[in-house]
Design a protein around this motif. Structure first.
Motif, PDB file in Angstrom:
ATOM      1  N   LEU A 254       0.854  -1.183   0.000  1.00  0.00           N
ATOM      2  CA  LEU A 254       0.000   0.000   0.000  1.00  0.00           C
ATOM      3  C   LEU A 254       0.887   1.228   0.000  1.00  0.00           C
ATOM      4  CD1 LEU A 254      -2.183  -0.902   3.063  1.00  0.00           C
ATOM      5  CD2 LEU A 254      -3.174  -0.214   0.910  1.00  0.00           C
ATOM      6  N   GLY A 255       0.327   2.362  -0.346  1.00  0.00           N
ATOM      7  CA  GLY A 255       1.131   3.572  -0.222  1.00  0.00           C
ATOM      8  C   GLY A 255       0.504   4.749  -0.902  1.00  0.00           C
ATOM      9  N   SER A 256       0.999   5.934  -0.550  1.00  0.00           N
ATOM     10  CA  SER A 256       0.477   7.157  -1.140  1.00  0.00           C
ATOM     11  C   SER A 256       0.822   7.199  -2.630  1.00  0.00           C
ATOM     12  CB  SER A 256       1.091   8.365  -0.416  1.00  0.00           C
ATOM     13  OG  SER A 256       2.488   8.191  -0.319  1.00  0.00           O
ATOM     14  N   ALA A 257       0.136   8.085  -3.367  1.00  0.00           N
ATOM     15  CA  ALA A 257       0.417   8.242  -4.795  1.00  0.00           C
ATOM     16  C   ALA A 257       1.866   8.690  -4.963  1.00  0.00           C
ATOM     17  CB  ALA A 257      -0.521   9.280  -5.403  1.00  0.00           C
ATOM     18  N   GLY A 258       2.556   8.069  -5.884  1.00  0.00           N
ATOM     19  CA  GLY A 258       3.936   8.461  -6.139  1.00  0.00           C
ATOM     20  C   GLY A 258       4.918   7.956  -5.100  1.00  0.00           C
ATOM     21  N   SER A 259       4.479   7.021  -4.240  1.00  0.00           N
ATOM     22  CA  SER A 259       5.379   6.543  -3.179  1.00  0.00           C
ATOM     23  C   SER A 259       6.360   5.494  -3.680  1.00  0.00           C
ATOM     24  CB  SER A 259       4.569   6.000  -1.997  1.00  0.00           C
ATOM     25  OG  SER A 259       3.753   4.930  -2.415  1.00  0.00           O
TER      26      SER A 259
ATOM     27  N   LEU B 151       4.242   2.029   1.958  1.00  0.00           N
ATOM     28  CA  LEU B 151       5.276   2.968   1.505  1.00  0.00           C
ATOM     29  C   LEU B 151       4.742   4.387   1.611  1.00  0.00           C
ATOM     30  CD1 LEU B 151       6.651   1.417  -1.841  1.00  0.00           C
ATOM     31  CD2 LEU B 151       7.655   1.275   0.447  1.00  0.00           C
ATOM     32  N   ASP B 152       5.623   5.300   1.951  1.00  0.00           N
ATOM     33  CA  ASP B 152       5.260   6.717   1.913  1.00  0.00           C
ATOM     34  C   ASP B 152       6.465   7.496   1.414  1.00  0.00           C
ATOM     35  OD1 ASP B 152       3.624   9.001   2.353  1.00  0.00           O
ATOM     36  OD2 ASP B 152       4.786   9.419   4.163  1.00  0.00           O
ATOM     37  N   ARG B 153       6.243   8.250   0.352  1.00  0.00           N
ATOM     38  CA  ARG B 153       7.314   9.078  -0.234  1.00  0.00           C
ATOM     39  C   ARG B 153       8.612   8.309  -0.426  1.00  0.00           C
ATOM     40  NH1 ARG B 153       5.327  14.545   2.656  1.00  0.00           N
ATOM     41  NH2 ARG B 153       3.260  13.715   2.950  1.00  0.00           N
TER      42      ARG B 153
ATOM     43  N   GLU C 143      -8.424   7.445  -1.546  1.00  0.00           N
ATOM     44  CA  GLU C 143      -8.669   8.889  -1.396  1.00  0.00           C
ATOM     45  C   GLU C 143      -7.605   9.560  -0.541  1.00  0.00           C
ATOM     46  OE1 GLU C 143     -12.079   7.084   1.095  1.00  0.00           O
ATOM     47  OE2 GLU C 143     -10.742   6.458  -0.481  1.00  0.00           O
ATOM     48  N   LEU C 144      -6.746   8.755   0.102  1.00  0.00           N
ATOM     49  CA  LEU C 144      -5.676   9.332   0.924  1.00  0.00           C
ATOM     50  C   LEU C 144      -4.379   9.490   0.151  1.00  0.00           C
ATOM     51  CD1 LEU C 144      -6.069   7.453   4.277  1.00  0.00           C
ATOM     52  CD2 LEU C 144      -6.266   9.890   3.890  1.00  0.00           C
ATOM     53  N   ASP C 145      -4.480   9.342  -1.159  1.00  0.00           N
ATOM     54  CA  ASP C 145      -3.265   9.239  -1.946  1.00  0.00           C
ATOM     55  C   ASP C 145      -2.255  10.362  -1.732  1.00  0.00           C
ATOM     56  OD1 ASP C 145      -3.519   6.817  -2.920  1.00  0.00           O
ATOM     57  OD2 ASP C 145      -4.135   7.370  -4.939  1.00  0.00           O
ATOM     58  N   GLU C 146      -2.725  11.540  -1.457  1.00  0.00           N
ATOM     59  CA  GLU C 146      -1.759  12.639  -1.289  1.00  0.00           C
ATOM     60  C   GLU C 146      -0.991  12.501   0.023  1.00  0.00           C
ATOM     61  OE1 GLU C 146      -0.863  14.526  -3.658  1.00  0.00           O
ATOM     62  OE2 GLU C 146      -2.364  13.492  -4.846  1.00  0.00           O
ATOM     63  N   GLY C 147      -1.584  11.838   1.018  1.00  0.00           N
ATOM     64  CA  GLY C 147      -0.918  11.652   2.298  1.00  0.00           C
ATOM     65  C   GLY C 147      -0.888  12.961   3.086  1.00  0.00           C
ATOM     66  N   PRO C 148      -0.781  12.856   4.383  1.00  0.00           N
ATOM     67  CA  PRO C 148      -0.769  14.067   5.201  1.00  0.00           C
ATOM     68  C   PRO C 148       0.593  14.755   5.138  1.00  0.00           C
ATOM     69  CG  PRO C 148      -0.427  12.129   6.567  1.00  0.00           C
ATOM     70  CD  PRO C 148      -0.590  11.640   5.166  1.00  0.00           C
ATOM     71  N   ALA C 149       0.622  16.034   5.422  1.00  0.00           N
ATOM     72  CA  ALA C 149       1.910  16.721   5.525  1.00  0.00           C
ATOM     73  C   ALA C 149       2.584  16.262   6.809  1.00  0.00           C
ATOM     74  CB  ALA C 149       1.672  18.219   5.570  1.00  0.00           C
ATOM     75  N   VAL C 150       3.867  15.959   6.714  1.00  0.00           N
ATOM     76  CA  VAL C 150       4.552  15.461   7.915  1.00  0.00           C
ATOM     77  C   VAL C 150       5.221  16.629   8.622  1.00  0.00           C
ATOM     78  CG1 VAL C 150       6.219  13.824   8.810  1.00  0.00           C
ATOM     79  CG2 VAL C 150       5.043  13.337   6.677  1.00  0.00           C
TER      80      VAL C 150
END
Ligand SMILES: Nc1ncnc2c1ncn2[C@@H]1O[C@H](COP(=O)(O)OP(=O)(O)OP(=O)(O)O)[C@@H](O)[C@H]1O
Length: 288
Positions: free
Chosen positions: A47-52, A242-244, A281-288
């Protein structure tokens, strides 16, 4: 490598993947320092954000990124660490061994449904990998194998003579999955296998993947990229998030979501609490 020597289908050690600079675009690191192991007979959900970096990883582990570059296509390359797949070190895999390697890895790319050859029938498309491997393969055995695969992805045999443009997106996706599985691969790398497939058939696709795992007694493993939690619950022994371009979490679904330490995993867990089964729908992910 220790893991490969013990028959682990995928062993990634501090793996970094990069798209080389091309034209005006600078080089881009898509995945950074990824370490994980897929055990024999295991299905790992990704799983992971868009572009991760999920599709990039799938392209590399399937060997697709190692094929000859066509046109302006830019392929990711391994610039750090190691990826060992089915006992092969991908960084040093000789071109002459790539063809054989790819016979053992079923790959369902993200755009598989949209890129089926328009001028071939379903039977020809699904049977092609068998003929690529052995031009003289018995035609009757080929027809039986192709029909079995079409049935396994819950398509009627009347589809065999149809062309891709005569099928719905979900039907095309299942043709692509049948093709990815026709050689009985030891490893399936599937990028959103249930994308565009309606709910009733989605279950059947999940069932097919878990049946393969259960039937092949440790000789079939898979990496399944999906945002579809019910599908991952049915098929995946563990999930990796995965994230970023970095690994945010890995474990069973319950382990990952019951104790989410990473902000992106927390957001995913929150979406699940909100009753969302499909969490893209969470693909952009939160700002860290
Ligand atoms: N051909 C390319 N050249 C340069 N950068 C690329 C190329 N393809 C992808 N990237 C970049 O690599 C990163 C990872 O992309 P990738 O397609 O692997 O993400 P993903 O997690 O599969 O996303 P999605 O869920 O949207 O499919 C992104 O930042 C993307 O912009």
């Amino acid at each position: 490598m220790r893991g490969a020597a013990h028959g682990f289908p995928i062993v990634l050690s501090d793996l970094t993947l990069e798209y080389p600079a091309h034209g005006a675009s600078p080089a881009h690191v898509a995945l950074h320092g990824l370490t994980l192991t897929v055990e024999p007979g295991e299905v790992l959900g990704l799983l992971g954000s868009a572009g991760s970096g999920k599709s990039t990883l799938a392209k590399v582990l399937s060997g697709a990124a190692l094929e000859q570059v066509r046109g302006g296509d830019v392929r990711p390359v391994i610039t750090g660490g190691e990826a060992n797949v089915l006992g092969h070190r991908l960084r040093t895999l000789p071109k002459r061994k790539l063809h054989e390697f790819r016979f053992h890895v079923g790959y369902l790319p993200q755009d598989a449904a949209a890129t089926l050859p328009p001028d071939r029938t379903v039977a020809e498309i699904v049977g092609e990998p068998i003929l690529e491997r052995d031009r003289r393969y018995n035609r009757r055995a080929l027809a039986t194998r192709v029909a079995t695969m079409i049935d396994a992805v819950r398509l009627p045999l009347s589809m065999l003579d149809k062309f891709p443009y005569e099928l719905s997106g979900g039907q095309r996706q299942r043709v692509a999955l049948a093709r990815a599985l026709v050689l009985g691969p030891a490893l399936l790398v599937a990028d959103e296998p249930t994308a565009g497939i309606d709910l009733t058939v989605r279950d059947a696709v999940a069932q097919l993947i878990s049946e393969l795992r259960d039937r092949e007694h440790g000789t079939f493993s898979a990496l399944i990229i999906s945002h579809d939690l019910p599908v991952l619950r049915r098929t995946a022994d563990r999930i990796a998030v995965l994230d970023r371009g970095e690994l945010a979490a890995i474990g069973t679904i319950d382990e990952v979501f019951h104790d989410p330490g990473h902000p992106y995993v927390m957001a995913l867990a929150g979406a699940l609490d909100g009753g969302h089964a499909v969490i893209d729908e969470l693909d952009e992910g939160p700002a860290v």
